[in-house]
Scaffold this active site. Structure first.
Site, PDB file in Angstrom:
ATOM      1  N   SER A 122       0.816  -1.203   0.000  1.00 56.62           N
ATOM      2  CA  SER A 122       0.000   0.000   0.000  1.00 56.62           C
ATOM      3  C   SER A 122       0.860   1.267   0.000  1.00 56.62           C
ATOM      4  O   SER A 122       1.991   1.279   0.496  1.00 56.62           O
ATOM      5  CB  SER A 122      -0.897   0.000   1.242  1.00 56.62           C
ATOM      6  N   TYR A 146      -2.785   5.061  -3.671  1.00 63.08           N
ATOM      7  CA  TYR A 146      -3.758   6.080  -3.294  1.00 63.08           C
ATOM      8  C   TYR A 146      -3.265   7.361  -3.951  1.00 63.08           C
ATOM      9  O   TYR A 146      -2.304   7.982  -3.496  1.00 63.08           O
ATOM     10  CB  TYR A 146      -3.828   6.256  -1.778  1.00 63.08           C
ATOM     11  N   THR A 172      -6.443   2.667  -6.649  1.00 64.53           N
ATOM     12  CA  THR A 172      -7.645   2.596  -5.825  1.00 64.53           C
ATOM     13  C   THR A 172      -8.579   3.755  -6.152  1.00 64.53           C
ATOM     14  O   THR A 172      -8.196   4.930  -6.024  1.00 64.53           O
ATOM     15  CB  THR A 172      -7.279   2.629  -4.332  1.00 64.53           C
ATOM     16  N   LYS A 241      -8.778  -0.445  -9.300  1.00 62.20           N
ATOM     17  CA  LYS A 241      -9.212  -1.184  -8.117  1.00 62.20           C
ATOM     18  C   LYS A 241     -10.432  -0.519  -7.489  1.00 62.20           C
ATOM     19  O   LYS A 241     -10.377   0.639  -7.070  1.00 62.20           O
ATOM     20  CB  LYS A 241      -8.075  -1.246  -7.090  1.00 62.20           C
ATOM     21  N   HIS A 265     -13.584  -2.986  -0.987  1.00 67.50           N
ATOM     22  CA  HIS A 265     -12.665  -2.588   0.088  1.00 67.50           C
ATOM     23  C   HIS A 265     -12.937  -3.385   1.356  1.00 67.50           C
ATOM     24  O   HIS A 265     -12.818  -2.886   2.470  1.00 67.50           O
ATOM     25  CB  HIS A 265     -12.783  -1.087   0.366  1.00 67.50           C
TER      26      HIS A 265
END
Length: 408
Positions: A122, A146, A172, A241, A265
């Protein structure tokens, strides 16, 4: 076996795990993990309807056993974007592995590599992408992005992951703001361990911030042009995603996405959203094999992996269970969790005459409609169970609930 970061307890365990199934680990991990950290991992948003039904909905689809198949010794090897893998079970990206183990994402990568599984890290990882890559230099890995409002930050991330040998990006798009996660509010959870990219970019550790505050730093507006720009600036495959309907799959592919990632999620964003397995067939039909499909949310059994593959997925991600394995056994614990999924998956393959993962993708699946529940969340005061207190799971010194511990 416990290390303390500013009073926050981090497991140092490194051992293979014995389990009957991965759900066994959820209660065991409470003995070594602070309450706030545990519920950050374990909970969903609002009443947790979607969180529960992600797993329950797998029961709406039935694997049809096959007889007289004259087949033995099924193989779980598969290929994804040219990467040779020993299993279709993938490590889905989750922030802040340091709440589970001192070695955080480095240990997770080692466990995934030992199991021959695809790893993804991440933007909100504790460990650097360089340290993660060094832990298993030849292992396949993707990066979950992100997207930041600050494109200088994005460029720093792009440069780092390319140099570290990451093979692609999961962009994402389903978490532009944080879902209303009541468990985090009830335990006053904030990130207790520094997040690498925030440290290197701003000197800001990402420590002591809430989940909502962290999401606020990300872009709240992402469109097709962002997919194109990321592809141009990185030269890497970009998989969108957070796709939950056919329309968005069409939009993602039209924007140049190299794959779609079906996920809600883990039930942590929109409570009341459908279970991912219920929308997978529609999305698979829309994609029609033009690009690969990744699937996650609620996967707790090898049979769940089987069903997702048979309904159109190419890779199946797991989340919470591997973090429990990480806390209880470090890298070897992560490996043990993946092995458990593979063990169960192979049984289903044997009993349905599926020699390979490609065979599984053509297995016969039946479907029965269902009704949904309307239960309160597990952290509602009327249902919340007393949290155990042990020597290992207590924060020491002046640290309190804002570092991920119980404030009881």
């Amino acid at each position: 076996m416990t290390y303390y970061y500013n009073g926050f307890p981090q497991s140092e365990r490194d051992q293979k795990l014995n389990m009957v199934n991965v759900d066994d680990l959820e209660e065991k991990v409470k003995q070594i993990m602070p309450e706030g950290a545990y519920y950050y991992i374990a909970s969903g948003s609002e009443n947790e309807w979607t969180w529960r039904n992600n797993t329950a909905a797998f029961n709406h689809y039935q694997i049809v056993p096959r007889a007289l198949t004259d087949m033995s010794d099924p193989q779980t090897d598969t290929e994804f974007f040219g990467m040779k893998l020993k299993t279709p079970v993938m490590i889905s990206p989750i922030a802040c592995h340091g709440i589970a183990h001192k070695d955080a994402e480095v240990a997770t990568q080692k466990g995934a590599a030992a199991a021959g599984a695809l790893f993804s890290s991440s933007t909100y990882a504790n460990k650097s992408v360089e340290d993660i890559a060094a832990a298993a230099p030849d292992a396949p890995r993707f990066f979950q992005l992100y997207l930041s409002k600050d494109w200088n930050f994005n460029k720093m991330v792009f440069d780092a992951i390319k140099k570290a040998g990451y093979k692609g990006i999961f962009l994402t798009v389903d978490a532009l703001v944080s879902g209303y996660r009541e468990a985090n509010l009830r335990t006053n959870f904030t990130y207790p361990v520094p997040l690498d990219f925030f440290t290197r970019y701003m000197g800001a550790k990402g420590e002591g911030q809430s989940v909502a505050q962290m999401y606020a730093a990300s872009a709240q507006k992402i469109g097709p042009e962002d997919v194109r720009r990321i592809k141009e600036e990185t030269g890497l495959p970009v998989i969108v995603k957070g796709v939950m309907c056919a329309e968005d799959a069409f939009k993602a592919i039209g924007a140049g996405a190299d794959g779609v990632y079906v996920t809600n999620h883990g039930g942590r964003e929109v409570d009341g959203a459908p279970a991912t397995i219920d929308v997978l067939p529609e999305i698979a039909k829309a994609v029609d094999h033009r690009v690969p499909i990744i699937f996650d949310s609620g996967v707790r059994r090898g049979s769940h992996v089987f069903k997702a593959l048979a309904l159109g997925a190419d890779m199946v991600g797991i989340g919470r269970p591997y973090l429990y394995g990480l806390a209880l056994g470090g890298a070897k614990g992560v490996e043990s969790v993946i092995e458990q999924y593979n063990k169960e998956l192979k049984i289903d393959m044997q009993l349905t005459g599926c020699k390979t993962i490609e065979d599984v993708k053509h297995a016969k699946i039946d479907h029965i409609p269902y009704t949904a529940d309307n239960l309160k969340s597990n952290t509602d005061p009327s249902r919340m169970k007393p949290y155990p207190k042990t020597e290992e799971n207590q924060i020491k010194g002046s640290a309190d609930a804002t570092s991920g511990a119980s404030h009881h």
